[in-house]
Design a protein around this motif. Structure first.
Motif, PDB file in Angstrom:
ATOM      1  N   LEU A 156       0.738  -1.178  -0.019  1.00 36.89           N
ATOM      2  CA  LEU A 156       0.201   0.109   0.241  1.00 36.89           C
ATOM      3  C   LEU A 156       0.663   1.363   0.030  1.00 36.89           C
ATOM      4  O   LEU A 156       1.816   1.312   0.637  1.00 36.89           O
ATOM      5  CB  LEU A 156      -0.770  -0.127   1.309  1.00 36.89           C
ATOM      6  N   ALA A 157       0.485   2.360  -0.808  1.00 36.13           N
ATOM      7  CA  ALA A 157       0.977   3.630  -0.592  1.00 36.13           C
ATOM      8  C   ALA A 157       0.469   4.218   0.666  1.00 36.13           C
ATOM      9  O   ALA A 157      -0.215   3.676   1.489  1.00 36.13           O
ATOM     10  CB  ALA A 157       0.383   4.400  -1.744  1.00 36.13           C
ATOM     11  N   ASP A 158       1.391   5.168   1.090  1.00 33.46           N
ATOM     12  CA  ASP A 158       1.124   5.686   2.402  1.00 33.46           C
ATOM     13  C   ASP A 158      -0.469   6.248   2.149  1.00 33.46           C
ATOM     14  O   ASP A 158      -0.986   6.962   1.251  1.00 33.46           O
ATOM     15  CB  ASP A 158       1.902   7.148   2.537  1.00 33.46           C
ATOM     16  N   GLY A 159      -1.089   6.015   3.253  1.00 38.86           N
ATOM     17  CA  GLY A 159      -2.359   6.687   3.501  1.00 38.86           C
ATOM     18  C   GLY A 159      -3.422   5.488   2.660  1.00 38.86           C
ATOM     19  O   GLY A 159      -4.647   5.710   2.415  1.00 38.86           O
ATOM     20  N   GLY A 160      -2.961   4.360   2.121  1.00 42.59           N
ATOM     21  CA  GLY A 160      -3.683   3.418   1.535  1.00 42.59           C
ATOM     22  C   GLY A 160      -4.555   2.638   2.267  1.00 42.59           C
ATOM     23  O   GLY A 160      -4.498   2.514   3.598  1.00 42.59           O
ATOM     24  N   ILE A 161      -5.856   1.986   1.565  1.00 38.37           N
ATOM     25  CA  ILE A 161      -6.858   1.349   2.333  1.00 38.37           C
ATOM     26  C   ILE A 161      -6.474  -0.215   2.306  1.00 38.37           C
ATOM     27  O   ILE A 161      -6.397  -0.684   1.204  1.00 38.37           O
ATOM     28  CB  ILE A 161      -8.027   1.770   1.942  1.00 38.37           C
ATOM     29  N   TRP A 162      -6.705  -0.804   3.487  1.00 39.73           N
ATOM     30  CA  TRP A 162      -7.039  -2.098   3.378  1.00 39.73           C
ATOM     31  C   TRP A 162      -8.365  -2.490   3.929  1.00 39.73           C
ATOM     32  O   TRP A 162      -8.711  -2.128   4.921  1.00 39.73           O
ATOM     33  CB  TRP A 162      -5.849  -3.043   4.247  1.00 39.73           C
ATOM     34  N   ILE A 163      -9.153  -3.261   2.928  1.00 37.95           N
ATOM     35  CA  ILE A 163     -10.499  -3.655   3.387  1.00 37.95           C
ATOM     36  C   ILE A 163     -10.539  -5.100   3.426  1.00 37.95           C
ATOM     37  O   ILE A 163     -10.385  -5.835   2.586  1.00 37.95           O
ATOM     38  CB  ILE A 163     -11.342  -3.058   2.248  1.00 37.95           C
ATOM     39  N   ASN A 164     -11.140  -5.498   4.551  1.00 39.36           N
ATOM     40  CA  ASN A 164     -10.999  -6.963   4.891  1.00 39.36           C
ATOM     41  C   ASN A 164     -12.593  -7.331   5.260  1.00 39.36           C
ATOM     42  O   ASN A 164     -12.944  -6.892   6.081  1.00 39.36           O
ATOM     43  CB  ASN A 164     -10.076  -7.337   5.821  1.00 39.36           C
ATOM     44  N   LEU A 165     -12.851  -8.615   4.667  1.00 41.59           N
ATOM     45  CA  LEU A 165     -14.145  -9.298   5.156  1.00 41.59           C
ATOM     46  C   LEU A 165     -13.807 -10.740   5.051  1.00 41.59           C
ATOM     47  O   LEU A 165     -13.353 -11.261   4.368  1.00 41.59           O
ATOM     48  CB  LEU A 165     -15.456  -8.873   4.617  1.00 41.59           C
ATOM     49  N   GLY A 166     -14.030 -11.586   6.257  1.00 36.06           N
ATOM     50  CA  GLY A 166     -13.674 -13.015   6.321  1.00 36.06           C
ATOM     51  C   GLY A 166     -13.562 -13.546   7.450  1.00 36.06           C
ATOM     52  O   GLY A 166     -13.539 -12.913   8.589  1.00 36.06           O
ATOM     53  N   PRO A 167     -13.896 -14.907   7.590  1.00 39.26           N
ATOM     54  CA  PRO A 167     -13.537 -15.689   8.840  1.00 39.26           C
ATOM     55  C   PRO A 167     -12.372 -15.992   9.102  1.00 39.26           C
ATOM     56  O   PRO A 167     -11.524 -15.525   8.373  1.00 39.26           O
ATOM     57  CB  PRO A 167     -14.411 -16.881   8.864  1.00 39.26           C
ATOM     58  N   LEU A 168     -11.925 -16.659  10.134  1.00 40.79           N
ATOM     59  CA  LEU A 168     -10.614 -17.282  10.474  1.00 40.79           C
ATOM     60  C   LEU A 168     -10.591 -18.850  10.620  1.00 40.79           C
ATOM     61  O   LEU A 168     -10.132 -19.339  11.506  1.00 40.79           O
ATOM     62  CB  LEU A 168      -9.996 -16.475  12.025  1.00 40.79           C
TER      63      LEU A 168
END
Length: 400
Positions: free
Chosen positions: A289-301
């Motif tokens: 990710l670039a600075d200020g980039g976004i990680w969006i996560n959805l899921g189980p473990l």
């Protein structure tokens, strides 16, 4: 990964693995008929008076076989276009897609049955409810956090989706105007997405019966077990101007190992628990990710290697994973629990429900500002995207 030097033994092993996947696609009918045959034998061994009570079962078995034939025709169509996939990878040069004789030895038929269900989830009207549960929170977050970015400039924002499966979420993100690239390791998914994205003959023109071999927990066989599903519910294409949409074959950690800071968003859906070392995934996502980039996560473990005797597996609770995300320099902006199904038969008596972790995390920038739903970061493009309204499939380097 075109610059990777790979020895001949690795190429041989990769071609053998690919060919076994193709063989499994082609062997489906024989595998399925063996399943039906077992039921027929069981019926034949019933006492005559019981057979008389269940005299409709031979007709049911015949219907089941007809559905199997439809599935095999669908799988054959996918395989018929697999050579276009191999042509793009030097690892698979010389790999075969036609065989005079196939035995079922060593073939993973469960994955073929899972692939049929994945088509329902990603490319049918029947899968719409699951996509709303799993994909819509991700697309909503993208639109929210980039809501003030001009629509005609969204294509400059690069979104990466590891574990992209059949490519539907990647395509849906591209439809919103973002340049999106999916990465996938499984050959079952790769040759199937290659087909549906590039060679589907038309909307709802392909039929399959995804539940035909699932004889347990059935309310009504004709209505539910033998249900026909049509794909695709939407023809890929017609993307906004300048949007780049592609799929890459390979291991997420390998394919993107030299792309530090080149992505504006990484979206992971039912993915992070595929890691044997989840620390490596979080570290790698942060680096991409670039600075200020976004990680969006959805899921189980549901850690995929937790029961594997020959693969190491580090399994963290969500609390531990959350601390890890913060450790690597993310700021978690949103968190929620989302209830989701995954390739479920909606008409079955049994359902597996995942209470998934959903979060949006921002890579703390070394300079600049952190985006919020009402502000967007400046975007620096390392490689401009050329206009391309149609999806493309690229076979990257996939190592065993």
């Amino acid at each position: 990964m075109s610059g990777i030097d790979v020895d001949e033994e690795t190429k041989r092993a990769e071609c053998e693995h690919f060919e076994n996947v193709i063989k499994a696609f082609l062997f489906y009918r024989e595998h399925a008929l063996n399943v039906v045959s077992k039921a027929e034998v069981s019926f034949a061994r019933l006492p005559p008076q019981h057979q008389a009570i269940l005299s409709h079962l031979p007709s049911k078995f015949s219907t089941q076989k007809r559905c199997v034939d439809v599935n095999q025709q669908f799988l054959n169509t996918i395989v018929a276009h697999a050579s276009s996939f191999t042509a793009n990878s030097h690892l698979l040069q010389g790999a075969q897609t036609e065989f005079p004789f196939i035995t079922g030895q060593g073939l993973d038929m469960d994955k073929i049955r899972c692939t049929l269900r994945q088509f329902v989830r990603d490319w049918s009207e029947d899968g719409q409810a699951e996509r709303v549960q799993s994909y819509k929170p991700i697309t909503d977050a993208l639109e929210s956090y980039y809501s003030h970015y001009p629509m005609d400039q969204r294509y400059r924002l690069r979104v990466l989706l590891p574990g992209a499966g059949l490519g539907r979420l990647t395509y849906d993100i591209a439809k919103l105007g973002f340049s999106a690239q999916g990465c996938e390791f499984s050959y079952q998914m790769l040759i199937s997405s290659n087909f549906i994205l590039n060679y589907a003959p038309g909307e709802k023109m392909l039929a399959l019966h995804p539940w035909v071999l699932s004889s347990s927990n059935v309310w009504d066989a004709d209505a539910h077990q033998f249900k026909q599903v049509l794909v695709p519910d939407e023809m890929p294409g017609g993307l906004p101007p300048n949007v780049e949409f592609s799929m890459v074959a390979g291991d997420f950690l390998e394919v993107y190992r030299n792309q530090r800071g080149e992505w504006d968003c990484v979206a992971t859906c039912f993915f992070i628990d595929t890691a044997s070392n989840v620390v490596q995934y979080v570290e790698h996502i942060h680096s991409l990710l670039a600075d200020g980039g976004i990680w969006i996560n959805l899921g189980p473990l549901l850690y995929h290697y937790s029961d594997s005797a020959d693969v190491d597996s580090t399994e963290l609770s969500y609390t531990e994973l959350r601390s890890l995300v913060l450790h690597f320099g993310f700021e978690i902006k949103e968190e929620a629990e989302r209830t989701c199904y995954y390739t479920q038969n909606p008409n079955s008596m049994m359902h597996t429900i995942y209470n998934c972790a959903f979060f949006v995390a921002i890579k703390k920038p070394s300079r600049g500002f952190v985006p919020t739903p009402t502000s967007v970061p400046n975007v620096s493009m390392t490689t401009p995207y050329a206009g391309n309204p149609s999806p493309q499939m690229y076979a990257g380097e996939r190592l065993l």
